[in-house]
Design a protein around this motif. Structure first.
Motif, PDB file in Angstrom:
ATOM      1  N   CYS A   1     -38.285 -57.709 -34.445  1.00 59.33           N
ATOM      2  CA  CYS A   1     -37.142 -57.060 -35.089  1.00 59.33           C
ATOM      3  C   CYS A   1     -35.947 -58.010 -35.089  1.00 59.33           C
ATOM      4  N   PRO A   2     -35.127 -57.982 -36.123  1.00 57.97           N
ATOM      5  CA  PRO A   2     -33.888 -58.773 -36.114  1.00 57.97           C
ATOM      6  C   PRO A   2     -32.890 -58.174 -35.135  1.00 57.97           C
ATOM      7  N   ALA A   3     -31.824 -58.908 -34.823  1.00 59.62           N
ATOM      8  CA  ALA A   3     -30.765 -58.397 -33.948  1.00 59.62           C
ATOM      9  C   ALA A   3     -30.272 -57.057 -34.494  1.00 59.62           C
ATOM     10  N   GLY A   4     -30.202 -56.067 -33.624  1.00 58.56           N
ATOM     11  CA  GLY A   4     -29.781 -54.730 -34.023  1.00 58.56           C
ATOM     12  C   GLY A   4     -30.916 -53.843 -34.473  1.00 58.56           C
ATOM     13  N   GLY A   5     -32.083 -54.420 -34.741  1.00 56.34           N
ATOM     14  CA  GLY A   5     -33.225 -53.643 -35.187  1.00 56.34           C
ATOM     15  C   GLY A   5     -33.950 -52.999 -34.019  1.00 56.34           C
ATOM     16  N   ILE A   6     -34.162 -51.705 -34.108  1.00 62.38           N
ATOM     17  CA  ILE A   6     -34.807 -50.978 -33.016  1.00 62.38           C
ATOM     18  C   ILE A   6     -36.317 -51.160 -33.084  1.00 62.38           C
ATOM     19  N   GLY A   7     -36.910 -51.508 -31.943  1.00 66.45           N
ATOM     20  CA  GLY A   7     -38.348 -51.718 -31.900  1.00 66.45           C
ATOM     21  C   GLY A   7     -38.929 -51.438 -30.534  1.00 66.45           C
ATOM     22  N   ASN A   8     -40.234 -51.569 -30.446  1.00 62.84           N
ATOM     23  CA  ASN A   8     -40.944 -51.371 -29.182  1.00 62.84           C
ATOM     24  C   ASN A   8     -40.787 -52.616 -28.310  1.00 62.84           C
ATOM     25  N   ILE A   9     -40.452 -52.400 -27.041  1.00 69.46           N
ATOM     26  CA  ILE A   9     -40.187 -53.522 -26.142  1.00 69.46           C
ATOM     27  C   ILE A   9     -41.496 -54.000 -25.519  1.00 69.46           C
ATOM     28  N   GLU A  10     -41.765 -55.296 -25.679  1.00 70.05           N
ATOM     29  CA  GLU A  10     -42.931 -55.932 -25.085  1.00 70.05           C
ATOM     30  C   GLU A  10     -42.479 -57.109 -24.244  1.00 70.05           C
TER      31      GLU A  10
ATOM     32  N   PRO B   1     -34.604 -65.597 -16.366  1.00 69.69           N
ATOM     33  CA  PRO B   1     -35.210 -66.911 -16.585  1.00 69.69           C
ATOM     34  C   PRO B   1     -36.724 -66.847 -16.395  1.00 69.69           C
ATOM     35  N   GLY B   2     -37.453 -67.389 -17.347  1.00 66.90           N
ATOM     36  CA  GLY B   2     -38.907 -67.404 -17.261  1.00 66.90           C
ATOM     37  C   GLY B   2     -39.583 -66.146 -17.767  1.00 66.90           C
ATOM     38  N   VAL B   3     -38.788 -65.136 -18.129  1.00 64.03           N
ATOM     39  CA  VAL B   3     -39.333 -63.862 -18.611  1.00 64.03           C
ATOM     40  C   VAL B   3     -39.073 -63.753 -20.113  1.00 64.03           C
ATOM     41  N   GLN B   4     -40.086 -63.346 -20.863  1.00 63.14           N
ATOM     42  CA  GLN B   4     -39.940 -63.163 -22.303  1.00 63.14           C
ATOM     43  C   GLN B   4     -39.923 -61.677 -22.631  1.00 63.14           C
ATOM     44  N   VAL B   5     -38.965 -61.293 -23.464  1.00 67.28           N
ATOM     45  CA  VAL B   5     -38.829 -59.899 -23.895  1.00 67.28           C
ATOM     46  C   VAL B   5     -38.642 -59.894 -25.409  1.00 67.28           C
ATOM     47  N   ARG B   6     -39.371 -59.048 -26.089  1.00 70.19           N
ATOM     48  CA  ARG B   6     -39.221 -58.954 -27.545  1.00 70.19           C
ATOM     49  C   ARG B   6     -39.248 -57.495 -27.982  1.00 70.19           C
ATOM     50  N   CYS B   7     -38.598 -57.222 -29.100  1.00 70.40           N
ATOM     51  CA  CYS B   7     -38.656 -55.912 -29.747  1.00 70.40           C
ATOM     52  C   CYS B   7     -39.445 -56.084 -31.046  1.00 70.40           C
ATOM     53  N   VAL B   8     -40.492 -55.285 -31.216  1.00 75.44           N
ATOM     54  CA  VAL B   8     -41.339 -55.426 -32.395  1.00 75.44           C
ATOM     55  C   VAL B   8     -41.472 -54.099 -33.113  1.00 75.44           C
ATOM     56  N   ASP B   9     -41.732 -54.192 -34.432  1.00 76.85           N
ATOM     57  CA  ASP B   9     -41.936 -52.977 -35.222  1.00 76.85           C
ATOM     58  C   ASP B   9     -43.382 -52.514 -35.098  1.00 76.85           C
ATOM     59  N   GLU B  10     -43.732 -51.472 -35.830  1.00 80.00           N
ATOM     60  CA  GLU B  10     -45.075 -50.887 -35.710  1.00 80.00           C
ATOM     61  C   GLU B  10     -46.177 -51.851 -36.138  1.00 80.00           C
ATOM     62  N   ASN B  11     -45.797 -52.895 -36.885  1.00 82.95           N
ATOM     63  CA  ASN B  11     -46.772 -53.896 -37.319  1.00 82.95           C
ATOM     64  C   ASN B  11     -46.821 -55.102 -36.388  1.00 82.95           C
ATOM     65  N   GLY B  12     -46.053 -55.025 -35.280  1.00 85.52           N
ATOM     66  CA  GLY B  12     -46.044 -56.131 -34.335  1.00 85.52           C
ATOM     67  C   GLY B  12     -45.119 -57.269 -34.723  1.00 85.52           C
TER      68      GLY B  12
END
Length: 509
Positions: free
Chosen positions: A347-356, A333-344
């Motif tokens: 990523c959709p569900a199941g898409g592998i990306g960099n965790i920010e 709660p209160g924490v945001q986590v996202r997976c993004v591609d090389e362009n920032g």
């Protein structure tokens, strides 16, 4: 002014329970919450008597002990910045840390005093004292002359409470700055999320120079006014002896593997327990399943870092969803986590990306490293963890590796954790590590290092043939080595940098 000092938060939590046992050690010694308050007060008064001021750094490299924990609390309450160091660090590393952090006080092991004295003197550290695992040393001698009553220093939430040096697998270690607010927000969140209660009893089997043992385990117990059963070093049979008296256990995966080797680990032995938590390194699916079968309990796996404290957790309450093996759960709660591609882009569900990530738990930056801070934070304020992963449709995060561990072979991306998962499912395999090594044609070649189960005999050719039936050809290891064990750091993480060094020449023969 609101009191933002983390120690004030702990004191408010256990202040009505000063006569209650706070810690019982494996040699039968006990201290109350009142003892904690008084002895940490003596230590804080001693620090202030040296002329130290809030914000000064206090560096500590000692074996785990109750006085060592209380000295951390003393640094909090006096506004000092606590800098714990791994006990394995040697002179060259210590010189770098001293030079970088410029501590006003260094607390070391008496057995290392002969080496520490010239080092501290040469780098201008004003005060060098000692503290042994049994509680003896010049620190404890010095604090006895000071009173236990101490007025907790008022700080802002943004003031530094600690600096944790990263393990430094690539380049120099970086000092992650953690504020009182970072630590307090994370402790409150975990206490609520994991259903912490005053009657809980925690088996504390972890080191206290690391996030897991100090900022998760100890903080939860202190904030819950809960008793800790305290062991200086992990002993499986001691854990089993304590299980009937305990309700919570936190460990790295290696500890769970060692406990599973004990015949006395049964559902009956775990009858009083409500929660087993694992972190600091990936938990093998086999360990997750075997623990369920042997104990009737499902391990709760979570994810965090030195720079961010805890970020995600599998659910504690059944109504919030299942605990899924192989995942680290959903964002806190209160924490945001996202997976993004090389362009920032997300990523959709199941898409592998960099965790920010971003949130109140995320550190403000590295100590005296503006270039690293500019590199590791995005323009919109997200911290780039260096981990790679993906979310499923239910919002659970799976970590597939570190971005620096990504293997690019012949233009194809290979995520080591995926290949390791397939290898670990093969008969006779205990665990594996997959790395990329320089290859003259493909840039990098996939290499697997495999540990057999006790008594098993593994044939590399047969393993390779079995893997080829399961995954795409470009992911199949071009070389497979069978070894007795994998190199690990003290928290159980496989040191892939050492494996890459060992096998660097494998394709150059």
């Amino acid at each position: 002014m609101e009191h933002h000092n983390l120690y004030a938060l702990f004191r408010a939590a256990f202040g009505q329970s000063l006569q209650k046992t706070a810690i019982t050690t494996d040699d039968g010694h006990s201290v109350t919450f009142g003892d904690i308050d008084a002895l940490s007060g003596r230590m804080a008064n001693w620090l202030e008597s040296l002329g130290l001021r809030p914000g000064d750094r206090v560096m500590v490299q000692v074996e785990k002990s109750v006085p060592a924990l209380l000295f951390y609390l003393a640094c909090l309450r006096s506004g000092m910045v606590y800098v714990p160091l791994n006990t394995a660090y040697q002179s060259a590393e210590l010189a770098y840390f001293m030079e970088n952090a410029q501590p006003a006080v260094f607390v070391g092991d008496p057995a290392r005093l002969a080496a520490l004295s010239p080092l501290a003197a040469g780098l201008g550290v004003p005060h060098l004292v000692t503290l042994a695992a049994d509680g003896s040393g010049s620190l404890m001698d010095a604090v006895q002359a000071h009173p236990g009553e101490h007025r907790v220093c008022e700080v802002s939430g943004d003031d530094l409470a600690a600096i944790l040096y990263t393990s430094g697998t690539t380049g120099r270690s970086k000092g992650a700055q953690l504020t009182h607010h970072n630590l307090a927000s994370n402790a409150r969140t975990l206490q609520t999320l994991w259903g912490w209660q005053p009657h809980d009893v925690l088996i504390h089997a972890l080191p206290i120079f690391h996030v897991h043992g100090l900022f998760v385990a100890a903080h939860c117990a202190l904030l819950g006014a809960s008793t800790m059963l305290w062991m200086g070093r992990f002993k499986p049979r001691q854990v089993l002896d304590w299980l009937p008296r305990a309700t919570v256990f936190m460990g790295v995966p290696t500890l769970y593997v060692r406990l599973l080797q004990e015949p006395a680990l049964t559902p009956g032995a775990c009858g009083a327990m409500r929660l087993f938590i694992s972190g600091s390194a990936p938990l093998l699916a086999e360990t997750f399943r075997e623990w369920q079968q042997r104990t009737g309990h499902t391990i709760l796996e979570r994810y965090g870092m030195s720079e961010t404290l805890m970020l995600t957790s599998n659910p504690y309450r059944a109504e919030d969803g299942p605990r899924l093996g192989g995942t680290v759960g959903r964002p806190l709660p209160g924490v945001q986590v996202r997976c993004v591609d090389e362009n920032g882009q997300a990523c959709p569900a199941g898409g592998i990306g960099n965790i920010e990530v971003r949130g109140p738990n995320v550190f403000p930056g590295y100590w005296r490293m503006p270039e690293a801070n500019a590199r590791e934070f995005s323009a919109d304020g997200w911290f780039r963890t260096g981990d790679v992963g993906h979310f499923n449709d239910a919002g659970y995060l799976t970590i597939v590796g570190r971005s620096k561990d990504l293997i690019i072979t012949g233009g194809y991306n290979v995520y080591p954790a995926e290949v390791e998962g397939y290898i670990n499912e093969l008969e006779g395999v205990a665990e594996s590590a997959v790395i990329g090594c320089p290859h003259p044609d493909f840039g990098e070649g996939v290499v697997a290092v495999v540990v057999p189960q006790p008594g098993a005999s593994l044939d590399p050719a047969q393993l390779s043939a079995a893997i080829k039936e399961r995954i795409a050809g470009f992911k199949v290891p071009k070389h497979l080595f069978v070894v007795n064990d994998l190199p690990r750091n003290v928290m159980g993480k496989v040191q892939k940098n050492l494996l890459r060094d060992t096998y660097a020449q494998v394709f150059k023969g």
